[in-house]
Design a protein around this motif. Structure first.
Motif, PDB file in Angstrom:
ATOM      1  N   ARG A 290      42.631   4.729  45.278  1.00  0.00           N
ATOM      2  CA  ARG A 290      43.866   4.892  46.041  1.00  0.00           C
ATOM      3  C   ARG A 290      44.906   5.616  45.195  1.00  0.00           C
ATOM      4  NH1 ARG A 290      42.054   4.525  51.014  1.00  0.00           N
ATOM      5  NH2 ARG A 290      40.749   2.656  51.280  1.00  0.00           N
TER       6      ARG A 290
ATOM      7  N   SER B  24      49.426  -3.724  43.684  1.00  0.00           N
ATOM      8  CA  SER B  24      49.039  -4.452  44.901  1.00  0.00           C
ATOM      9  C   SER B  24      49.781  -5.774  45.037  1.00  0.00           C
ATOM     10  CB  SER B  24      47.529  -4.703  44.911  1.00  0.00           C
ATOM     11  OG  SER B  24      47.148  -5.554  43.827  1.00  0.00           O
TER      12      SER B  24
ATOM     13  N   PRO C 275      53.097  -5.519  47.822  1.00  0.00           N
ATOM     14  CA  PRO C 275      52.888  -5.895  49.238  1.00  0.00           C
ATOM     15  C   PRO C 275      52.546  -7.372  49.405  1.00  0.00           C
ATOM     16  CG  PRO C 275      51.747  -3.842  48.726  1.00  0.00           C
ATOM     17  CD  PRO C 275      52.208  -4.415  47.417  1.00  0.00           C
TER      18      PRO C 275
ATOM     19  N   VAL D 151      54.661  -2.569  57.872  1.00  0.00           N
ATOM     20  CA  VAL D 151      55.009  -1.600  56.818  1.00  0.00           C
ATOM     21  C   VAL D 151      54.372  -2.008  55.495  1.00  0.00           C
ATOM     22  CG1 VAL D 151      56.910  -0.569  55.526  1.00  0.00           C
ATOM     23  CG2 VAL D 151      57.156  -0.981  57.976  1.00  0.00           C
ATOM     24  N   ALA D 152      54.413  -3.312  55.183  1.00  0.00           N
ATOM     25  CA  ALA D 152      53.820  -3.782  53.932  1.00  0.00           C
ATOM     26  C   ALA D 152      52.309  -3.569  53.925  1.00  0.00           C
ATOM     27  CB  ALA D 152      54.149  -5.257  53.729  1.00  0.00           C
TER      28      ALA D 152
ATOM     29  N   ALA E  78      51.632   0.037  53.278  1.00  0.00           N
ATOM     30  CA  ALA E  78      51.844   0.313  51.852  1.00  0.00           C
ATOM     31  C   ALA E  78      50.687  -0.213  51.020  1.00  0.00           C
ATOM     32  CB  ALA E  78      53.161  -0.320  51.392  1.00  0.00           C
ATOM     33  N   ASP E  79      50.119  -1.351  51.449  1.00  0.00           N
ATOM     34  CA  ASP E  79      48.997  -1.922  50.706  1.00  0.00           C
ATOM     35  C   ASP E  79      47.774  -1.017  50.725  1.00  0.00           C
ATOM     36  OD1 ASP E  79      47.992  -4.311  49.262  1.00  0.00           O
ATOM     37  OD2 ASP E  79      46.586  -4.406  50.954  1.00  0.00           O
ATOM     38  N   GLN E  80      47.679  -0.129  51.732  1.00  0.00           N
ATOM     39  CA  GLN E  80      46.528   0.761  51.808  1.00  0.00           C
ATOM     40  C   GLN E  80      46.560   1.841  50.722  1.00  0.00           C
ATOM     41  OE1 GLN E  80      44.149  -0.266  53.993  1.00  0.00           O
ATOM     42  NE2 GLN E  80      45.720  -1.864  54.235  1.00  0.00           N
ATOM     43  N   PHE E  81      47.703   2.041  50.060  1.00  0.00           N
ATOM     44  CA  PHE E  81      47.810   3.015  48.976  1.00  0.00           C
ATOM     45  C   PHE E  81      47.574   2.372  47.616  1.00  0.00           C
ATOM     46  CE2 PHE E  81      50.310   4.705  52.456  1.00  0.00           C
ATOM     47  CZ  PHE E  81      49.886   6.020  52.528  1.00  0.00           C
ATOM     48  N   THR E  82      47.247   1.062  47.615  1.00  0.00           N
ATOM     49  CA  THR E  82      46.916   0.356  46.374  1.00  0.00           C
ATOM     50  C   THR E  82      45.461  -0.084  46.441  1.00  0.00           C
ATOM     51  OG1 THR E  82      47.501  -1.862  47.153  1.00  0.00           O
ATOM     52  CG2 THR E  82      49.306  -0.462  46.367  1.00  0.00           C
TER      53      THR E  82
END
Length: 397
Positions: A36, A44, A47, A71-72, A75-79
């Motif tokens: 990611r 991680s 989030p 939203v959180a 955002a977690d999908q980018f970690t």
């Protein structure tokens, strides 16, 4: 809308458990994705902390918690991701449907279903493989599944609330019926007590006053005889009423009076009122004297009884006539007496007898009137006239 209400204890436990679980997974190095944008594992946790804090708002501000939680999650999908963050998001979806307003409860399942379908179709078009379908299934499990569960639980909860409301309404109606039944029974008992005892007590009052005011041994002896007779009869009537009111007792209460007993009633009234110059007669012009419905017979008997009592109290010397007639489905009861002053004592009246007669007639759906009527010979008579329906199907209409 954000609420500052104190979080529920269960929400605090969920928040603490989710945060602790996510930290433990982070410490042991368990992640759900790789490669990611922000590949450092500590990122991680951000989030995770936000999602854990939102769990405190799952009841007080469910829509706000879901919006920020979405939203959180993005955002977690980018970690490297955390399973605890994902599970807490599913709980926020469930809570938004369960605790949110009815409009949100209807819209959220539809929106999550559309998101699931759109995500699945998009990934299938982008990379036609089994992985695309698997991604769509995961999205459905994370969003649509919890929303559907929330709808089911909310429907069951609303059904339980409606059932309790119906039970409360049923209990309230039952209490109202009970109060009305008690009130009606008290009114019936008051009418029976008045009608049974007033006649005897009126005769006792008049003749005792006569015995005290007239210094004549024969008159006093006659008055005392009337007083004794009415005292005994009144006591018997009271015992009958008490027997009706007793619970159990192993006795069968005596039957209610009927029109067949009018001869005895008229004879007794004549004996009680002879010293006042009243002559009581009965005229029955009905074609056939077969039995009528019990409520009709009792009402007619009580009307005659109360009218004779009123005549004994107030009528001037002269005839007191009781007339019974029948025209079609109506039984006619008339009692007339002379209006005017008369010498001697009188018993006071309370007006409850006329009220009781009107109540009896109203219960049967009949009509009654009472008032002065001019006669052909220049005298004025007080006439009580009642019309009672005599067929069972017409009673109370």
């Amino acid at each position: 809308m954000f609420s500052l209400a104190r979080p529920h204890r269960a929400d605090v436990l969920l928040s603490a458990a989710g945060l602790a679980g996510g930290v433990i997974l982070w410490l042991v190095g368990i992640h759900i994705q790789n490669g990611r944008l922000f590949d450092s594992p500590w990122v991680s946790l951000l989030p995770l902390v936000v999602m854990s804090a939102l769990e405190l708002l799952r009841r007080s501000a469910p829509r706000t918690a879901l919006a920020v939680g979405t939203v959180a999650l993005v955002a977690d999908q980018f970690t490297v991701g955390s399973l605890a963050t994902l599970l807490m998001f599913t709980d926020l979806v469930y809570a938004a449907v369960l605790y949110g307003p009815p409009g949100a409860a209807r819209r959220i399942p539809v929106i999550t279903l559309l998101v699931t379908v759109a995500t699945t179709v998009g990934f299938v078009v982008w990379m036609p493989s089994a992985d695309a379908v698997l991604i769509g299934i995961v999205v459905g499990m994370v969003s649509f599944g919890p929303a559907l569960t929330g709808v089911s639980v909310r429907n069951h909860r609303d059904a339980a609330v409606a059932a309790r409301l119906r039970a409360d309404q049923t209990a309230l109606l039952a209490e109202m019926d009970r109060v009305q039944a008690v009130t009606a029974e008290r009114s019936r008992m008051a009418r029976e007590l008045h009608d049974m005892v007033a006649n005897h007590l009126s005769a006792i009052a008049i003749h005792s006053t006569a015995a005290l005011s007239i210094d004549d041994p024969d008159t006093s002896r006659e008055a005392l005889g009337v007083i004794r007779r009415n005292s005994v009869d009144g006591l018997a009537e009271m015992r009958r009423l008490i027997g009706l009111l007793r619970d159990g007792g192993g006795r069968t209460p005596s039957a209610a009076p009927t029109l067949a007993s009018l001869d005895a009633l008229v004879g007794q009234a004549g004996a009680n009122s002879a010293s006042s110059g009243l002559t009581v007669t009965l005229t029955d012009s009905r074609a056939g004297s077969g039995p009528l419905p019990a409520p009709v017979e009792l009402a007619a008997y009580r009307i005659v009884q109360e009218s004779l009592t009123n005549a004994l109290k107030h009528a001037a010397p002269g005839p007191v006539t009781v007339r019974l007639g029948r025209s079609g489905n109506l039984l006619t009861v008339e009692v007339s007496s002379v209006v005017g002053d008369r010498p001697g004592p009188r018993a006071p009246g309370s007006g409850a007898g006329l009220v009781g007669m009107r109540e009896r007639v109203a219960l049967l759906g009949g009509t009654i009137g009472a008032g002065p009527v001019p006669g052909d010979d220049g005298t004025t008579s007080w006439l009580v006239r009642a019309e009672l329906p005599v067929e069972e199907g017409t009673l109370g209409r």
